[in-house]
Design an enzyme around this catalytic site. Structure first.
Site, short mmCIF file in Angstrom:
data_model
loop_
_atom_site.label_atom_id
_atom_site.label_comp_id
_atom_site.label_asym_id
_atom_site.label_seq_id
_atom_site.Cartn_x
_atom_site.Cartn_y
_atom_site.Cartn_z
N LYS A 16 0.82 -1.21 0.00
CA LYS A 16 0.00 0.00 0.00
C LYS A 16 0.86 1.27 0.00
CE LYS A 16 -2.41 -0.85 3.76
NZ LYS A 16 -1.79 -2.13 4.19
N ARG A 91 -9.91 1.47 8.99
CA ARG A 91 -9.55 0.08 9.28
C ARG A 91 -10.64 -0.63 10.06
NH1 ARG A 91 -3.68 0.83 9.08
NH2 ARG A 91 -2.54 -1.03 9.60
N ARG A 147 -0.88 -8.88 13.17
CA ARG A 147 -1.42 -7.78 12.35
C ARG A 147 -2.27 -8.32 11.21
NH1 ARG A 147 3.81 -5.14 10.93
NH2 ARG A 147 2.63 -3.82 9.51
#
Ligand code: AMP
Length: 196
Positions: A16, A91, A147
């Site tokens: 990203k 998110r 994560r």
């Protein structure tokens, strides 16, 4: 407000940040990474950084309230009035609500959500390399795996929300940087989104 508003979404290690730089240059819009803003605050030991550090080191999301305040401040900067690219935000569903309200109150909306698709084994390997190169404290293998779990649980469901709005352009994130950028530019052009 005019300009182009792009979200980049995808698991950690999907590329990203790299693609954000390319798209930001192509469209002449700022690339805003909440992760970079948090890291900057941690490094400078600001009050925000001190609050965010433990969450980041553990690979957990920083609480929505802190993140939403930070993004409102940033999006109100004058350089965002002609479009922006968000990397790593929203998110969570709460962050989507916050962003929706912000955009609605500024009479604007998102143009597209670029979903970078990458296999978990590939991203773990990429992040292992990044840990060696950049020494990020949240890039050790256990934290990386956590994560990825946090992404699957809290962020992946956002793709359905944006798909229901016909905003998602899924892009294969594996390959040369320039090839991935080209795939994104082609997908955006297919939606009538071109750099003017
Ligand atoms: P990133 O650079 O996007 O991988 O983000 C690094 C870390 O910063 C994440 O693991 C979170 O701890 C924190 N972070 C970045 N963006 C957000 C966000 N939108 N919401 C909550 N935490 C975030």
């Amino acid at each position: 407000m005019s300009g182009t508003r792009i979200l980049l979404i995808g698991p950690p290690g999907a590329g990203k940040g790299t693609q954000a730089i390319e798209l930001s240059a192509a469209f002449g819009i700022p690339a805003i990474s909440t992760g970079d803003i948090f890291r900057h605050n941690v490094k400078n030991e600001t009050p925000l950084g001190l609050k965010a550090k433990a969450f980041m080191d553990a690979g957990d999301n920083v609480p929505d309230s802190l993140t939403n305040d930070l993004i409102t401040d940033r999006l109100e900067d004058p350089d965002c009035s002609n479009g922006f690219l968000l990397d790593g935000y929203p998110r969570t569903p709460d962050q989507v609500r916050h962003l929706d309200e912000f955009l609605a109150s500024h009479n604007t909306a998102l143009d597209v959500v670029v979903q970078l698709v990458a296999d978990p084994d590939v991203v773990v390997e990429r992040l292992r390399l990044r840990a060696t190169e950049q020494g990020r404290s949240d890039d050790n293998e256990a934290v990386v795996r956590h994560r990825l779990e946090v992404y699957q649980e809290q962020t992946a469901p956002l793709i359905d929300i944006f798909s229901s709005r016909n905003l998602v352009a899924p892009i294969d994130g594996i390959g040369e940087i320039s090839d991935v950028t080209e795939r994104i530019m082609n997908a955006l052009a297919g939606r009538g989104i071109t750099a003017s």
